[in-house]
Motif scaffolding. Structure first.
Motif, PDB file in Angstrom:
ATOM      1  N   ARG A 159       0.864  -1.182   0.000  1.00 32.87           N
ATOM      2  CA  ARG A 159       0.000   0.000   0.000  1.00 32.87           C
ATOM      3  C   ARG A 159       0.900   1.232   0.000  1.00 32.87           C
ATOM      4  O   ARG A 159       1.974   1.217   0.612  1.00 32.87           O
ATOM      5  CB  ARG A 159      -0.921  -0.022   1.221  1.00 32.87           C
ATOM      6  CG  ARG A 159      -1.773  -1.293   1.236  1.00 32.87           C
ATOM      7  CD  ARG A 159      -2.719  -1.383   2.379  1.00 32.87           C
ATOM      8  NE  ARG A 159      -3.461  -2.651   2.318  1.00 32.87           N
ATOM      9  CZ  ARG A 159      -4.617  -2.863   2.930  1.00 32.87           C
ATOM     10  NH1 ARG A 159      -5.169  -1.893   3.653  1.00 32.87           N
ATOM     11  NH2 ARG A 159      -5.233  -4.024   2.826  1.00 32.87           N
ATOM     12  N   GLY A 215      -9.408   6.808   4.009  1.00 29.96           N
ATOM     13  CA  GLY A 215      -9.515   5.580   3.212  1.00 29.96           C
ATOM     14  C   GLY A 215     -10.415   4.534   3.810  1.00 29.96           C
ATOM     15  O   GLY A 215     -10.636   3.479   3.216  1.00 29.96           O
ATOM     16  N   THR A 216     -10.977   4.806   5.001  1.00 33.46           N
ATOM     17  CA  THR A 216     -11.866   3.817   5.603  1.00 33.46           C
ATOM     18  C   THR A 216     -13.213   4.412   6.007  1.00 33.46           C
ATOM     19  O   THR A 216     -14.075   3.712   6.505  1.00 33.46           O
ATOM     20  CB  THR A 216     -11.224   3.219   6.874  1.00 33.46           C
ATOM     21  OG1 THR A 216     -10.819   4.296   7.726  1.00 33.46           O
ATOM     22  CG2 THR A 216     -10.042   2.327   6.550  1.00 33.46           C
ATOM     23  N   SER A 266      -7.885  -8.603   4.104  1.00 33.20           N
ATOM     24  CA  SER A 266      -9.208  -8.383   3.519  1.00 33.20           C
ATOM     25  C   SER A 266      -9.332  -9.145   2.199  1.00 33.20           C
ATOM     26  O   SER A 266      -8.340  -9.571   1.627  1.00 33.20           O
ATOM     27  CB  SER A 266      -9.451  -6.890   3.314  1.00 33.20           C
ATOM     28  OG  SER A 266      -8.406  -6.354   2.560  1.00 33.20           O
TER      29      SER A 266
HETATM   30  C1  LIG Z   1      -9.742   6.486  -0.563  1.00 30.89           C
HETATM   31  C2  LIG Z   1     -10.959   6.316  -0.116  1.00 30.89           C
HETATM   32  C3  LIG Z   1     -11.578   5.014   0.209  1.00 30.89           C
HETATM   33  C4  LIG Z   1     -11.168   3.727  -0.212  1.00 30.89           C
HETATM   34  N1  LIG Z   1     -12.057   2.810   0.310  1.00 30.89           N
HETATM   35  C5  LIG Z   1     -13.005   3.460   1.058  1.00 30.89           C
HETATM   36  C6  LIG Z   1     -12.736   4.853   0.997  1.00 30.89           C
HETATM   37  C7  LIG Z   1     -13.565   5.910   1.674  1.00 30.89           C
HETATM   38  C8  LIG Z   1     -14.126   2.792   1.781  1.00 30.89           C
HETATM   39  C9  LIG Z   1     -13.705   1.708   2.721  1.00 30.89           C
HETATM   40  N2  LIG Z   1     -12.641   0.874   2.480  1.00 30.89           N
HETATM   41  C10 LIG Z   1     -12.549  -0.027   3.513  1.00 30.89           C
HETATM   42  C11 LIG Z   1     -13.623   0.200   4.409  1.00 30.89           C
HETATM   43  C12 LIG Z   1     -13.909  -0.630   5.663  1.00 30.89           C
HETATM   44  C13 LIG Z   1     -13.252   0.096   6.826  1.00 30.89           C
HETATM   45  C14 LIG Z   1     -13.090  -0.802   8.040  1.00 30.89           C
HETATM   46  O1  LIG Z   1     -13.458  -0.335   9.107  1.00 30.89           O
HETATM   47  O2  LIG Z   1     -12.590  -1.945   7.853  1.00 30.89           O
HETATM   48  C15 LIG Z   1     -14.354   1.294   3.911  1.00 30.89           C
HETATM   49  C16 LIG Z   1     -15.587   1.927   4.503  1.00 30.89           C
HETATM   50  C17 LIG Z   1     -11.521  -1.112   3.571  1.00 30.89           C
HETATM   51  C18 LIG Z   1     -10.164  -0.547   3.819  1.00 30.89           C
HETATM   52  N3  LIG Z   1      -9.582   0.391   2.984  1.00 30.89           N
HETATM   53  C19 LIG Z   1      -8.369   0.731   3.516  1.00 30.89           C
HETATM   54  C20 LIG Z   1      -8.154   0.004   4.713  1.00 30.89           C
HETATM   55  C21 LIG Z   1      -6.948   0.114   5.580  1.00 30.89           C
HETATM   56  C22 LIG Z   1      -9.298  -0.800   4.915  1.00 30.89           C
HETATM   57  C23 LIG Z   1      -9.566  -1.733   6.089  1.00 30.89           C
HETATM   58  C24 LIG Z   1      -9.413  -3.195   5.673  1.00 30.89           C
HETATM   59  C25 LIG Z   1      -8.075  -3.455   5.039  1.00 30.89           C
HETATM   60  O3  LIG Z   1      -7.069  -3.214   5.719  1.00 30.89           O
HETATM   61  O4  LIG Z   1      -8.067  -3.854   3.872  1.00 30.89           O
HETATM   62  C26 LIG Z   1      -7.467   1.753   2.958  1.00 30.89           C
HETATM   63  C27 LIG Z   1      -7.731   2.178   1.565  1.00 30.89           C
HETATM   64  N4  LIG Z   1      -8.961   2.576   1.097  1.00 30.89           N
HETATM   65  C28 LIG Z   1      -8.850   2.940  -0.212  1.00 30.89           C
HETATM   66  C29 LIG Z   1      -7.477   2.763  -0.610  1.00 30.89           C
HETATM   67  C30 LIG Z   1      -6.940   3.067  -1.980  1.00 30.89           C
HETATM   68  C31 LIG Z   1      -6.783   2.290   0.523  1.00 30.89           C
HETATM   69  C32 LIG Z   1      -5.377   1.927   0.716  1.00 30.89           C
HETATM   70  C33 LIG Z   1      -4.426   2.034  -0.179  1.00 30.89           C
HETATM   71  C34 LIG Z   1      -9.995   3.363  -1.033  1.00 30.89           C
END
Ligand SMILES: C=Cc1c2[nH]c(c1C)Cc1[nH]c(c(CCC(=O)O)c1C)Cc1[nH]c(c(C)c1CCC(=O)O)Cc1[nH]c(c(C)c1C=C)C2
Ligand SMILES: Cc1cc2nc3c(=O)[nH]c(=O)nc-3n(C[C@H](O)[C@H](O)[C@H](O)COP(=O)(O)OP(=O)(O)OC[C@H]3O[C@@H](n4cnc5c(N)ncnc54)[C@H](O)[C@@H]3O)c2cc1C
Length: 527
Positions: free
Chosen positions: A99, A179-180, A246
């Motif tokens: 990441r 991002g979450t 995940s």
């Molecule tokens: C950049 C914006 C977003 C990205 N995904 C989301 C947004 C707003 C929505 C979202 N993604 C996840 C969740 C669940 C949160 C939780 O409580 O587990 C939601 C609502 C999964 C997630 N995305 C990231 C993380 C660290 C997680 C938790 C699970 C995991 O570790 O995989 C980070 C992340 N989100 C986005 C990117 C590009 C990114 C990391 C590079 C897109």
């Protein structure tokens, strides 16, 4: 006829339950109740199940309008995945721990272990020192005076800034929160968004020491639990539960929703049906069937009604507010609830010819900290969709899913597609060397993508509890309580189903049973 105990053979003698909403939480609640032999009717406005879970497939491209991945952190979810025989359908992102976070205009790899913290360019030497010294600076403190104000109004930024300093908040915490949840760390409550963190400080002082010790403790407990599990299936679930982070499913996240819907059964799904009213009749003997659900079916203006023993609500609060709720013939106003802040989000899925991406990155994706807006970036982040799941992109194409909006730029989330595409292309050109226009683009705008667990969110949760206490037989199970993640919504739905089941079993006679959710045990710490 004597009641059988085996759910498979029960003729729904346990009672009947209405579930409002066929998203993750509603489907999970219905799945749990159906498995126990309860007559369930799921009312859903849309002509499809899944709620925010919406996968689409066209010409070799599979894309998500809502969640791209989910996690399996609750036992109910592991059991559900096994019971639905979805284990073989699970799909783990390739290189999911790769990441990136933007720093000084460039993608920098997110440290994935203590050693890589030393070498990362994301943080200054001072911040690195601060992280390694945190265990020594944060010895366990004597319990702080019970100060409910600090509990209710402690932000994530404040809480983690005290432990690790401002730069860690700007370049690690801020992108993680965006991002979450699409929110910013100054506006969300650490107590409601990250309850485990709050408890770690209370129990150990240092978050690093607490994280290590609680991790060891959880591993020991899991091992003991595995050893105790007699049932081979549960043993399998427990062992397979230690998944690699995940995941999604073959065909996209919709595969989960479809599997749940199939298990619930088509006869229990009332699609194209919007619930407009709930009436509770608690007068006289608290016998069953004291809930009347009013709904409009298939766009008709003709109101239909059906009686139930209990109702599980999973609708977003802004839609719950539209419901007419009656108690013993009188209007039951929901005006004691505080307003809920929602974050808007635009999601752009763009596919490019492979040779149009000059510096493609492998892995999960890239996040843009708010501070990098000073360097001209406007997106929140981008998932490397075809790197995560190579079977979801047409041959010879690279696919990205870009997120725009959130608390950082609410207005931009609602901008027209042309403007959003320009913003996304500009950022992707700088980050992965995208050159030229996409061969295809899909766009979805979510006006209320995420409820925000704001500072003082306890007042919303207290209102939910008041509603459940005053309206016996009604339970809320949506993502406005217990977490936004798909896994958390599934777990909330399962637990709501189990609570209603207990109520039905308990009120087989004439006991009155209220189903206020168990008070989450939190501890006070100094904010
Ligand atoms: C950049 C914006 C977003 C990205 N995904 C989301 C947004 C707003 C929505 C979202 N993604 C996840 C969740 C669940 C949160 C939780 O409580 O587990 C939601 C609502 C999964 C997630 N995305 C990231 C993380 C660290 C997680 C938790 C699970 C995991 O570790 O995989 C980070 C992340 N989100 C986005 C990117 C590009 C990114 C990391 C590079 C897109
Ligand atoms: C863009 C986006 C990306 C996301 N990414 C991730 C991710 O990567 N990982 C993750 O874990 N989580 C992610 N999430 C969060 C997660 O998808 C949601 O929190 C979760 O799916 C919500 O489930 P729910 O059942 O609580 O609500 P919903 O899915 O909103 O379901 C509620 C249902 O109720 C129906 N409804 C509303 N009112 C009525 C009525 N009056 N009568 C009948 N039906 C009604 C609605 O139509 C809807 O189907 C994301 C969310 C969004 C928006």
């Amino acid at each position: 006829m004597a009641e059988t105990t085996d759910p498979k053979h029960r003729k729904h003698s346990l009672g009947s339950v209405a579930v409002v909403g066929a998203g993750a939480s509603g489907l999970a609640a219905a799945y749990r109740l159906k498995a126990a032999g309860v007559a369930v009717t799921v009312f859903e406005t849309q002509n499809a199940v899944g709620g925010k879970i919406q996968s689409f497939s066209q010409n070799g491209l599979i894309w998500e309008k809502g969640p791209n991945t989910m996690a399996e952190n609750d036992p109910e979810v592991s059991f559900l995945i096994d019971d639905l025989q979805l284990r073989e359908q699970q799909q783990f992102p390739v290189l999911q721990n790769k990441r990136y976070i933007v720093r000084n205009g460039r993608p920098e790899m997110l440290p994935s272990n203590p050693l890589s913290i030393l070498s990362t360019k994301l943080l200054s030497a001072q911040s690195k020192a601060r992280i390694f010294l945190e265990p020594f600076l944060w010895k366990r403190k004597p319990a702080q005076p019970n100060d409910s104000k600090s509990l209710r109004f402690c932000s994530v930024a404040n809480f983690l800034g005290r432990h690790f300093g401002h730069e860690v908040v700007e370049y690690l915490v801020d992108p993680f929160v965006a991002g979450t949840s699409g929110a910013d760390p100054d506006s969300i409550s650490v107590h409601h968004s990250f309850p485990d963190l709050w408890a770690l400080e209370e129990s150990y002082g240092s978050l690093i020491v607490g994280g290590i010790k609680s991790g060891i403790k959880k591993k020991k407990e899991a091992k003991q639990k595995d050893n105790k599990i007699q049932d081979e299936r549960m043993q399998l679930a427990a062992s397979s539960k230690r998944s690699r982070g995940s995941f999604s499913f073959r065909g996209g996240m919709q595969t989960l929703a479809k599997a749940l819907a199939e298990k619930v059964g088509g006869e229990s799904l009332q699609l194209n049906s919007v619930v407009i009213g709930l009436a509770s009749n608690q007068q006289g003997n608290p016998l069953r069937n004291n809930w009347t659900v009013s709904y409009l079916k298939g766009g008709s203006s003709k109101k239909e009604q059906k009686n139930f023993d209990a109702v599980i609500l999973t609708t977003p609060f802004h839609e719950m507010q539209q419901l007419g709720v009656m108690k013993d013939g009188q209007k039951y106003p929901l005006d004691y609830f505080p307003e809920v802040v929602y974050q808007p989000m635009s999601v752009l899925v763009m596919a490019f010819e492979t040779d149009r991406v000059k510096q493609a990155l492998e892995g999960f994706g890239i996040l843009v900290p708010r501070k990098e807006q000073a360097n001209g970036f406007q997106t929140l982040g981008t998932l490397f969709s075809s790197s995560m799941f190579p079977d979801r992109a047409p041959a010879g194409q690279v696919v990205f899913t870009t997120f725009i909006g959130g608390s950082r730029n609410r207005a931009l989330a609602a901008a027209p597609l042309e403007e959003l595409q320009e913003v996304a292309l500009k950022d992707l050109q700088r980050l992965v060397g995208v050159d030229g226009s996409p061969v295809s683009i899909k766009h979805l705008y979510w006006e209320r993508a995420f409820p925000q667990y704001s500072l003082g969110y306890s007042s919303f949760l207290d209102s939910l509890k008041k509603m459940e206490m005053e309206l016996p037989g009604l339970l809320y199970a949506g993502n406005h309580r217990g977490g936004l993640a798909v896994g958390k919504a599934l777990a909330a739905g399962c637990r709501a189903g189990d609570q209603v089941l207990s109520m039905l079993e308990a009120t087989g006679g004439d006991k009155i049973f209220t189903m206020a959710m168990a008070e989450p045990q939190v501890s006070l710490a100094f904010c």
